[in-house]
Design a protein around this motif. Structure first.
Motif, mmCIF file in Angstrom:
data_model
loop_
_atom_site.group_PDB
_atom_site.id
_atom_site.type_symbol
_atom_site.label_atom_id
_atom_site.label_comp_id
_atom_site.label_asym_id
_atom_site.label_seq_id
_atom_site.Cartn_x
_atom_site.Cartn_y
_atom_site.Cartn_z
ATOM 1 N N ASN A 79 -16.879 -4.419 22.097
ATOM 2 C CA ASN A 79 -17.194 -5.621 22.872
ATOM 3 C C ASN A 79 -18.658 -6.010 22.732
ATOM 4 N N GLY A 80 -19.529 -5.027 22.575
ATOM 5 C CA GLY A 80 -20.961 -5.312 22.556
ATOM 6 C C GLY A 80 -21.385 -6.243 21.449
ATOM 7 N N CYS A 81 -20.700 -6.221 20.308
ATOM 8 C CA CYS A 81 -21.114 -7.058 19.181
ATOM 9 C C CYS A 81 -20.413 -8.406 19.150
ATOM 10 N N LEU A 82 -19.596 -8.709 20.161
ATOM 11 C CA LEU A 82 -18.912 -10.007 20.186
ATOM 12 C C LEU A 82 -19.932 -11.137 20.265
ATOM 13 N N PRO A 83 -19.782 -12.165 19.452
ATOM 14 C CA PRO A 83 -20.661 -13.335 19.571
ATOM 15 C C PRO A 83 -20.528 -13.965 20.965
ATOM 16 N N VAL A 84 -21.582 -14.518 21.490
ATOM 17 C CA VAL A 84 -21.530 -15.100 22.835
ATOM 18 C C VAL A 84 -20.540 -16.249 22.898
ATOM 19 N N ALA A 85 -20.258 -16.876 21.762
ATOM 20 C CA ALA A 85 -19.271 -17.960 21.748
ATOM 21 C C ALA A 85 -17.867 -17.440 22.049
ATOM 22 N N CYS A 86 -17.681 -16.126 21.992
ATOM 23 C CA CYS A 86 -16.366 -15.540 22.250
ATOM 24 C C CYS A 86 -16.208 -15.114 23.701
ATOM 25 N N ILE A 87 -17.213 -15.376 24.519
ATOM 26 C CA ILE A 87 -17.102 -15.078 25.942
ATOM 27 C C ILE A 87 -16.493 -16.297 26.634
ATOM 28 N N PRO A 88 -15.285 -16.201 27.179
ATOM 29 C CA PRO A 88 -14.641 -17.361 27.809
ATOM 30 C C PRO A 88 -15.484 -17.919 28.964
ATOM 31 N N GLN A 89 -15.383 -19.212 29.183
ATOM 32 C CA GLN A 89 -16.096 -19.855 30.282
ATOM 33 C C GLN A 89 -15.731 -19.210 31.616
ATOM 34 N N ALA A 90 -14.476 -18.791 31.770
ATOM 35 C CA ALA A 90 -14.042 -18.183 33.036
ATOM 36 C C ALA A 90 -14.741 -16.867 33.327
ATOM 37 N N CYS A 91 -15.380 -16.279 32.330
ATOM 38 C CA CYS A 91 -16.074 -15.006 32.519
ATOM 39 C C CYS A 91 -17.549 -15.192 32.864
ATOM 40 N N LEU A 92 -17.989 -16.431 32.922
ATOM 41 C CA LEU A 92 -19.406 -16.708 33.158
ATOM 42 C C LEU A 92 -19.662 -17.077 34.607
ATOM 43 N N ALA A 93 -20.862 -16.771 35.048
ATOM 44 C CA ALA A 93 -21.269 -17.103 36.413
ATOM 45 C C ALA A 93 -21.320 -18.622 36.575
ATOM 46 N N PRO A 94 -21.218 -19.120 37.820
ATOM 47 C CA PRO A 94 -21.277 -20.566 38.055
ATOM 48 C C PRO A 94 -22.542 -21.181 37.453
ATOM 49 N N GLY A 95 -22.363 -22.299 36.749
ATOM 50 C CA GLY A 95 -23.498 -23.002 36.163
ATOM 51 C C GLY A 95 -23.884 -22.528 34.782
ATOM 52 N N VAL A 96 -23.317 -21.437 34.324
ATOM 53 C CA VAL A 96 -23.628 -20.880 33.006
ATOM 54 C C VAL A 96 -22.546 -21.326 32.021
ATOM 55 N N THR A 97 -22.964 -21.731 30.818
ATOM 56 C CA THR A 97 -22.023 -22.123 29.772
ATOM 57 C C THR A 97 -22.290 -21.288 28.527
ATOM 58 N N PRO A 98 -21.338 -21.261 27.595
ATOM 59 C CA PRO A 98 -21.606 -20.538 26.346
ATOM 60 C C PRO A 98 -22.872 -21.028 25.657
ATOM 61 N N ALA A 99 -23.149 -22.337 25.768
ATOM 62 C CA ALA A 99 -24.368 -22.867 25.145
ATOM 63 C C ALA A 99 -25.616 -22.258 25.775
ATOM 64 N N SER A 100 -25.537 -21.956 27.071
ATOM 65 C CA SER A 100 -26.692 -21.363 27.757
ATOM 66 C C SER A 100 -27.013 -19.977 27.213
#
Length: 587
Positions: A227-248
């Protein structure tokens, strides 16, 4: 059986056919290296099973390229656990893990079609066939039964076979069945810890992403195996804190470098999984779910999550509820709320039930003692102190609408004195506990004679010893029974000329009158003559009457010519006779 006497031992998962886990799971093409190479050749797990089954079940078509062997072994394990354990809950745990042999016949038990609706494959057919066996009332011995899945995650809702929805459906469909052994309890276990594997357990989108749930723009290099080497683009939006996007997160490049503050906290993961667990139950709204009527009984979480909740009890985190509301809460608060909610929706408590013919004797008089047999009659075992309580062990009894007096109460037996009443004929008997009521009937009459017994047939009586030679009472008496210790204590057969006292209940009105529910010590003679028949020889007692509350004593001298051994004994008063089958031992 080292835990047999431990009251904390209440359930056990059926295990054995797959030693590494209690789940119905074996190495297969999905969960194992594919192909296998440890044998110096490339072979898929399914093909390896085909080879092993062909070798072990040579010539048996039913076992070739099928899961029948696994079905047999799991059914055998269920039978084994049912024969070893008693009075606990046996748990069958599905695992979505048997081989899916190509071309295998898929036959799903009709009652479990919904469990395999996503993919009616050989694995699901095998696991539901095992469940269909497990839930049969005659299977599992003297135990309750439950099913569960051990892989509950926030992203697994209705997109898998044999998930939490299947557990709820089975629990709900059997909740009102009788006997209780036919009711299948339901529970779930978190797949992993929400505090340590937060995204994997609690993100509502699959993490790490799979082929059916991959974010746009996600491309996982073939060299990335953690999991550690996964590109940040592979982190689903639902896994991010409010206000954070993959672009962030673009500047962080990989998942391992993303600050924890940019991801959902453990509390959000916990909330999300509890939403899945309680959805469809009467308390679903507590975690943003849809209300329903499904019962559930237990929830298992990992101990690191308990430790996390304790350590952070004063450190709330912000989470987003299903409604979109942002709230501040702690993991411990959510666990407390889940505990309270679970207590509300658990299977209905077992009601007291009186066995058919379970009131002995069945014809009685006011003041007589009766024994009531059944299940769940009381919440605990308790004995009176001679104080005539109307409640004992969490149970109370009414007879003909009047409170009875209890001398003993346990889940399987209650001894009660019939209250004073003028009612006659068939009357209701009602046992009440905190869980509800159980009912039956008995017959009230002026006479309801019955002898007390030492066991299933020997009359309770004593031989009076004026010479001080008795084994009891400082030498004043012996207990009547087969000479020796066959009843577990010294008894002596009565012989001609012995003065004996026999004990019973229900021999009719006395003078003076003695009311139920009152202490008494004396000699209140019956107002109607009593005759005792010993091996068909009629004997008139020198005294017949009450010597204690509800306790009748019949004093007589044993005549000659009665034969030897256990001979029939019967008492008669007012045209009513004591039950047959009682004996007195003579020599």
């Amino acid at each position: 059986m080292r835990y047999g006497s431990n009251p904390l031992f209440v359930s056990i998962a059926v295990d054995g056919p797959t030693a590494a886990s209690a789940e119905m799971i074996v190495p297969n093409d999905t969960n194992s290296n594919n192909p296998q190479t440890q044998f110096g050749m490339a072979i898929t797990p399914s093909n390896m099973w085909i080879q092993l089954l062909a070798f072990h079940y040579a010539g048996q078509a039913a076992y070739q390229k099928t899961n029948q062997a696994f079905i047999d072994e799991w059914n055998n394990a269920i039978d084994l656990f049912g024969s070893i354990f008693s009075g606990i809950t046996l748990v069958a745990t599905t695992g979505d893990g048997f081989p899916n042999f190509a071309g295998a016949t898929v036959t799903i038990p009709p009652a479990f079609m919904a469990d395999c609706a996503v993919s009616p494959n050989p694995d699901c057919a095998a696991e539901t066939t095992i469940l269909a066996y497990f839930i049969q009332p005659a299977v599992g011995g003297a135990n309750a039964k439950a099913t569960q899945t051990s892989g509950m995650e926030a992203s697994r809702v209705d997109n898998v076979n044999l998930g939490v929805a299947g557990v709820k459906q089975l629990s709900q469909s059997t909740a009102q069945l009788t006997p209780a052994s036919a009711q299948i309890l339901g529970g779930e276990q978190f797949n992993t810890t929400f505090s340590m594997a937060t995204l994997m357990e609690g993100c509502t989108s699959t993490f790490p992403p799979n082929a059916s749930d991959t974010p746009a723009g996600c491309s996982i290099p073939s060299s990335c195996t953690t999991n550690g080497c996964l590109p940040v683009a592979c982190i689903p939006q639902a896994c991010l804190a409010p206000g954070v996007t993959p672009a962030s997160l673009a500047s962080y490049n990989t998942y391992s470098k993303v600050p924890a503050a940019d991801l959902i906290p453990p509390e959000q993961a916990e909330y999300n999984v509890l939403n899945v667990y309680f959805n469809g139950t009467a308390v679903a709204s507590s975690f943003g779910g849809t209300q329903g009527t499904a019962p559930l009984n237990y929830l298992q979480i990992y101990y690191p999550d308990i430790q996390y909740a304790t350590a952070n009890v004063n450190a709330p985190a912000q989470i987003v509820e299903t409604s979109g509301a942002l709230i501040s809460t702690t993991a411990q608060h959510l666990l407390n709320l889940a505990s309270q909610a679970l207590a509300t929706i658990a299977e209905p408590p077992l009601l007291p039930a009186i066995n058919p013919g379970g009131i002995v004797p069945g014809t009685v008089e006011p003041g007589e003692w009766v024994s009531i047999y059944g299940t769940n009659l009381a919440n605990s075992t308790a004995t009176w102190t001679g104080n005539f309580p109307q409640s004992l062990g969490g149970a109370s009894v009414t007879i003909a609408g009047q409170p009875a007096y209890l001398s003993y109460a346990s889940p399987s037996q209650i001894d009660a004195q019939v209250p004073n009443t003028s009612a006659t004929g068939a009357v209701p008997v009602v046992i009440s506990t905190a869980n509800g009521t159980g009912t039956s009937t008995l017959t009230l009459a002026q006479f309801g004679p019955s002898f007390f017994l030492l066991d299933a047939k020997h009359v309770a009586g004593i031989i009076l010893r004026s010479n001080g030679s008795g084994a009891y009472g400082g030498g004043t008496y012996d207990i009547i029974g087969p000479t020796g210790t066959s009843l577990g204590y010294p008894t002596v057969a009565a012989k001609a000329g012995d003065s004996v006292a026999l004990f019973g209940t229900g021999f009719g009105p006395t003078s003076p009158s003695v009311l139920a529910g009152q202490a008494y010590s004396g000699a209140a003679s019956t107002t109607n003559p009593v005759t005792v028949h010993i091996n068909n020889v009629a004997v008139t007692p020198s005294f017949a009457g009450l010597s204690g509350p509800g306790l009748y004593q019949l004093n007589l001298t044993v005549p000659s010519g009665l034969g030897t051994g256990d001979v029939p004994l019967q008492g008669v008063v007012g045209g009513a006779q004591t039950p047959v089958g009682v004996v007195i031992t003579v020599q």
